[in-house]
Design a protein around this motif. Sequence first.
Motif, PDB file in Angstrom:
ATOM      1  N   ASP A  83       0.825  -1.216   0.000  1.00  0.00           N
ATOM      2  CA  ASP A  83       0.000   0.000   0.000  1.00  0.00           C
ATOM      3  C   ASP A  83       0.856   1.261   0.000  1.00  0.00           C
ATOM      4  O   ASP A  83       0.319   2.372  -0.097  1.00  0.00           O
ATOM      5  CB  ASP A  83      -0.917   0.026   1.238  1.00  0.00           C
ATOM      6  N   SER A  84       2.163   1.107   0.134  1.00  0.00           N
ATOM      7  CA  SER A  84       3.064   2.269   0.146  1.00  0.00           C
ATOM      8  C   SER A  84       2.988   2.980  -1.194  1.00  0.00           C
ATOM      9  O   SER A  84       3.316   2.410  -2.244  1.00  0.00           O
ATOM     10  CB  SER A  84       4.504   1.822   0.428  1.00  0.00           C
ATOM     11  N   ALA A  85       2.543   4.224  -1.176  1.00  0.00           N
ATOM     12  CA  ALA A  85       2.307   5.004  -2.392  1.00  0.00           C
ATOM     13  C   ALA A  85       1.896   6.407  -1.969  1.00  0.00           C
ATOM     14  O   ALA A  85       1.792   6.706  -0.779  1.00  0.00           O
ATOM     15  CB  ALA A  85       1.189   4.369  -3.230  1.00  0.00           C
ATOM     16  N   THR A  86       1.668   7.248  -2.961  1.00  0.00           N
ATOM     17  CA  THR A  86       1.070   8.561  -2.702  1.00  0.00           C
ATOM     18  C   THR A  86      -0.409   8.482  -3.024  1.00  0.00           C
ATOM     19  O   THR A  86      -0.792   7.975  -4.084  1.00  0.00           O
ATOM     20  CB  THR A  86       1.753   9.647  -3.546  1.00  0.00           C
ATOM     21  N   TYR A  87      -1.236   8.963  -2.115  1.00  0.00           N
ATOM     22  CA  TYR A  87      -2.689   8.922  -2.276  1.00  0.00           C
ATOM     23  C   TYR A  87      -3.195  10.335  -2.531  1.00  0.00           C
ATOM     24  O   TYR A  87      -2.927  11.262  -1.767  1.00  0.00           O
ATOM     25  CB  TYR A  87      -3.343   8.323  -1.031  1.00  0.00           C
ATOM     26  N   LEU A  88      -3.929  10.480  -3.637  1.00  0.00           N
ATOM     27  CA  LEU A  88      -4.430  11.788  -4.046  1.00  0.00           C
ATOM     28  C   LEU A  88      -5.948  11.785  -3.980  1.00  0.00           C
ATOM     29  O   LEU A  88      -6.588  10.892  -4.537  1.00  0.00           O
ATOM     30  CB  LEU A  88      -4.013  12.091  -5.492  1.00  0.00           C
ATOM     31  N   CYS A  89      -6.504  12.795  -3.316  1.00  0.00           N
ATOM     32  CA  CYS A  89      -7.948  12.965  -3.370  1.00  0.00           C
ATOM     33  C   CYS A  89      -8.268  13.890  -4.548  1.00  0.00           C
ATOM     34  O   CYS A  89      -7.445  14.708  -4.950  1.00  0.00           O
ATOM     35  CB  CYS A  89      -8.492  13.538  -2.063  1.00  0.00           C
ATOM     36  N   ALA A  90      -9.462  13.723  -5.078  1.00  0.00           N
ATOM     37  CA  ALA A  90      -9.888  14.555  -6.202  1.00  0.00           C
ATOM     38  C   ALA A  90     -11.384  14.799  -6.069  1.00  0.00           C
ATOM     39  O   ALA A  90     -12.134  13.921  -5.622  1.00  0.00           O
ATOM     40  CB  ALA A  90      -9.569  13.872  -7.528  1.00  0.00           C
ATOM     41  N   VAL A  91     -11.801  15.982  -6.467  1.00  0.00           N
ATOM     42  CA  VAL A  91     -13.221  16.328  -6.354  1.00  0.00           C
ATOM     43  C   VAL A  91     -13.736  16.890  -7.663  1.00  0.00           C
ATOM     44  O   VAL A  91     -12.971  17.417  -8.473  1.00  0.00           O
ATOM     45  CB  VAL A  91     -13.451  17.357  -5.219  1.00  0.00           C
ATOM     46  N   SER A  92     -15.040  16.724  -7.870  1.00  0.00           N
ATOM     47  CA  SER A  92     -15.793  17.299  -8.990  1.00  0.00           C
ATOM     48  C   SER A  92     -15.465  16.630 -10.322  1.00  0.00           C
ATOM     49  O   SER A  92     -14.502  15.891 -10.451  1.00  0.00           O
ATOM     50  CB  SER A  92     -15.558  18.811  -9.102  1.00  0.00           C
ATOM     51  N   ARG A  93     -16.259  16.932 -11.323  1.00  0.00           N
ATOM     52  CA  ARG A  93     -16.060  16.302 -12.624  1.00  0.00           C
ATOM     53  C   ARG A  93     -14.819  16.837 -13.323  1.00  0.00           C
ATOM     54  O   ARG A  93     -14.271  16.172 -14.189  1.00  0.00           O
ATOM     55  CB  ARG A  93     -17.299  16.500 -13.496  1.00  0.00           C
ATOM     56  N   GLN A  94     -14.401  18.056 -12.976  1.00  0.00           N
ATOM     57  CA  GLN A  94     -13.166  18.583 -13.560  1.00  0.00           C
ATOM     58  C   GLN A  94     -11.946  18.120 -12.797  1.00  0.00           C
ATOM     59  O   GLN A  94     -10.835  18.473 -13.140  1.00  0.00           O
ATOM     60  CB  GLN A  94     -13.205  20.115 -13.601  1.00  0.00           C
ATOM     61  N   LEU A  95     -12.185  17.365 -11.758  1.00  0.00           N
ATOM     62  CA  LEU A  95     -11.118  16.700 -11.034  1.00  0.00           C
ATOM     63  C   LEU A  95     -10.044  17.650 -10.534  1.00  0.00           C
ATOM     64  O   LEU A  95      -8.932  17.710 -11.063  1.00  0.00           O
ATOM     65  CB  LEU A  95     -10.520  15.577 -11.874  1.00  0.00           C
ATOM     66  N   THR A  96     -10.400  18.395  -9.521  1.00  0.00           N
ATOM     67  CA  THR A  96      -9.442  19.201  -8.789  1.00  0.00           C
ATOM     68  C   THR A  96      -8.782  18.309  -7.762  1.00  0.00           C
ATOM     69  O   THR A  96      -9.461  17.664  -6.965  1.00  0.00           O
ATOM     70  CB  THR A  96     -10.163  20.374  -8.089  1.00  0.00           C
ATOM     71  N   PHE A  97      -7.462  18.270  -7.788  1.00  0.00           N
ATOM     72  CA  PHE A  97      -6.719  17.329  -6.964  1.00  0.00           C
ATOM     73  C   PHE A  97      -6.123  17.987  -5.730  1.00  0.00           C
ATOM     74  O   PHE A  97      -5.785  19.169  -5.743  1.00  0.00           O
ATOM     75  CB  PHE A  97      -5.565  16.715  -7.781  1.00  0.00           C
ATOM     76  N   GLY A  98      -5.970  17.179  -4.679  1.00  0.00           N
ATOM     77  CA  GLY A  98      -5.148  17.562  -3.548  1.00  0.00           C
ATOM     78  C   GLY A  98      -3.680  17.330  -3.896  1.00  0.00           C
ATOM     79  O   GLY A  98      -3.352  16.793  -4.956  1.00  0.00           O
ATOM     80  N   SER A  99      -2.797  17.725  -2.992  1.00  0.00           N
ATOM     81  CA  SER A  99      -1.356  17.617  -3.256  1.00  0.00           C
ATOM     82  C   SER A  99      -0.826  16.203  -3.038  1.00  0.00           C
ATOM     83  O   SER A  99       0.304  15.911  -3.397  1.00  0.00           O
ATOM     84  CB  SER A  99      -0.573  18.608  -2.397  1.00  0.00           C
ATOM     85  N   GLY A 100      -1.643  15.327  -2.451  1.00  0.00           N
ATOM     86  CA  GLY A 100      -1.222  13.950  -2.249  1.00  0.00           C
ATOM     87  C   GLY A 100      -0.589  13.733  -0.891  1.00  0.00           C
ATOM     88  O   GLY A 100       0.101  14.609  -0.372  1.00  0.00           O
ATOM     89  N   THR A 101      -0.836  12.559  -0.304  1.00  0.00           N
ATOM     90  CA  THR A 101      -0.200  12.157   0.954  1.00  0.00           C
ATOM     91  C   THR A 101       0.672  10.941   0.674  1.00  0.00           C
ATOM     92  O   THR A 101       0.194   9.932   0.153  1.00  0.00           O
ATOM     93  CB  THR A 101      -1.238  11.782   2.027  1.00  0.00           C
ATOM     94  N   GLN A 102       1.955  11.062   1.012  1.00  0.00           N
ATOM     95  CA  GLN A 102       2.885   9.958   0.791  1.00  0.00           C
ATOM     96  C   GLN A 102       2.817   9.005   1.976  1.00  0.00           C
ATOM     97  O   GLN A 102       3.077   9.396   3.116  1.00  0.00           O
ATOM     98  CB  GLN A 102       4.307  10.502   0.624  1.00  0.00           C
ATOM     99  N   LEU A 103       2.445   7.757   1.712  1.00  0.00           N
ATOM    100  CA  LEU A 103       2.284   6.747   2.758  1.00  0.00           C
ATOM    101  C   LEU A 103       3.348   5.669   2.603  1.00  0.00           C
ATOM    102  O   LEU A 103       3.561   5.164   1.502  1.00  0.00           O
ATOM    103  CB  LEU A 103       0.901   6.110   2.653  1.00  0.00           C
ATOM    104  N   THR A 104       3.981   5.309   3.717  1.00  0.00           N
ATOM    105  CA  THR A 104       4.898   4.175   3.760  1.00  0.00           C
ATOM    106  C   THR A 104       4.415   3.209   4.826  1.00  0.00           C
ATOM    107  O   THR A 104       4.198   3.614   5.970  1.00  0.00           O
ATOM    108  CB  THR A 104       6.340   4.612   4.082  1.00  0.00           C
ATOM    109  N   VAL A 105       4.220   1.959   4.448  1.00  0.00           N
ATOM    110  CA  VAL A 105       3.835   0.912   5.393  1.00  0.00           C
ATOM    111  C   VAL A 105       5.061   0.037   5.616  1.00  0.00           C
ATOM    112  O   VAL A 105       5.567  -0.604   4.689  1.00  0.00           O
ATOM    113  CB  VAL A 105       2.661   0.072   4.856  1.00  0.00           C
ATOM    114  N   LEU A 106       5.537   0.024   6.848  1.00  0.00           N
ATOM    115  CA  LEU A 106       6.780  -0.680   7.183  1.00  0.00           C
ATOM    116  C   LEU A 106       6.503  -2.130   7.541  1.00  0.00           C
ATOM    117  O   LEU A 106       5.609  -2.425   8.322  1.00  0.00           O
ATOM    118  CB  LEU A 106       7.462   0.025   8.362  1.00  0.00           C
ATOM    119  N   PRO A 107       7.277  -3.061   6.952  1.00  0.00           N
ATOM    120  CA  PRO A 107       7.058  -4.482   7.256  1.00  0.00           C
ATOM    121  C   PRO A 107       7.504  -4.825   8.676  1.00  0.00           C
ATOM    122  O   PRO A 107       8.280  -4.109   9.274  1.00  0.00           O
ATOM    123  CB  PRO A 107       7.901  -5.211   6.206  1.00  0.00           C
TER     124      PRO A 107
END
Lengths: 107, 114
Positions: A83-107
């Motif tokens: 699941d380690s990745a950057t997660y971006l939220c987006a809203v509306s049909r024109q898709l305005t994006f957030g800046s993204g949250t970088q997630l690291t899941v440590l084993p």
Amino acid sequence: QKEVEQDPGPLSVPEGAIVSLNCTYSNSAFQYFMWYRQYSRKGPELLMYTYSSGNKEDGRFTAQVDKSSKYISLFIRDSQPSDSATYLCAVSRQLTFGSGTQLTVLP
Amino acid sequence: ETGVTQTPRHLVMGMTNKKSLKCEQHLGHNAMYWYKQSAKKPLELMFVYSLEERVENNSVPSRFSPECPNSSHLFLHLHTLQPEDSALYLCASSQEAAGANVLTFGAGSRLTVL
């Protein structure tokens, strides 16, 4: 005020943890809310989307929208190193994006 | 080939050069997009083409020039760029219809302007 605000992180959690990723948005007219996942050196890919308020579940992932507070969340249960990745939220049909949250899941 | 393909994956250019980024979609979609992705910033929508007509141009400097010769191909022509234009340029496509507008992205073209 930015249309979509997202905490950029980085966020680091141990394997198996519950992860909560959040965004706020400014325009109450937005109806579609999406979460994209972006692995390193790849383009974003759609994870899931919701329409209007409420919850939507897909396996270990749950998307939640609270239109009264203009707040959207993505919960990841039993998080995995994959699941380690950057997660971006987006809203509306024109898709305005957030800046993204970088997630690291440590084993 | 499937999905959305972008070439080149990496590009280094000087400020006086002219280059082009290419995007091809194999999904039968009717809309194509260029986004700019810089570190710690939201994706910036640059251009939208729907049915091969440009329908959005978000105040992008004229040194960026898009071209959409058909519904499967999209180009971004670059000339006299600035170092601050260094970023990941993402192409996306979608099938515009009522409801959610789901984008399919390419892997991006990493541009470095010296």
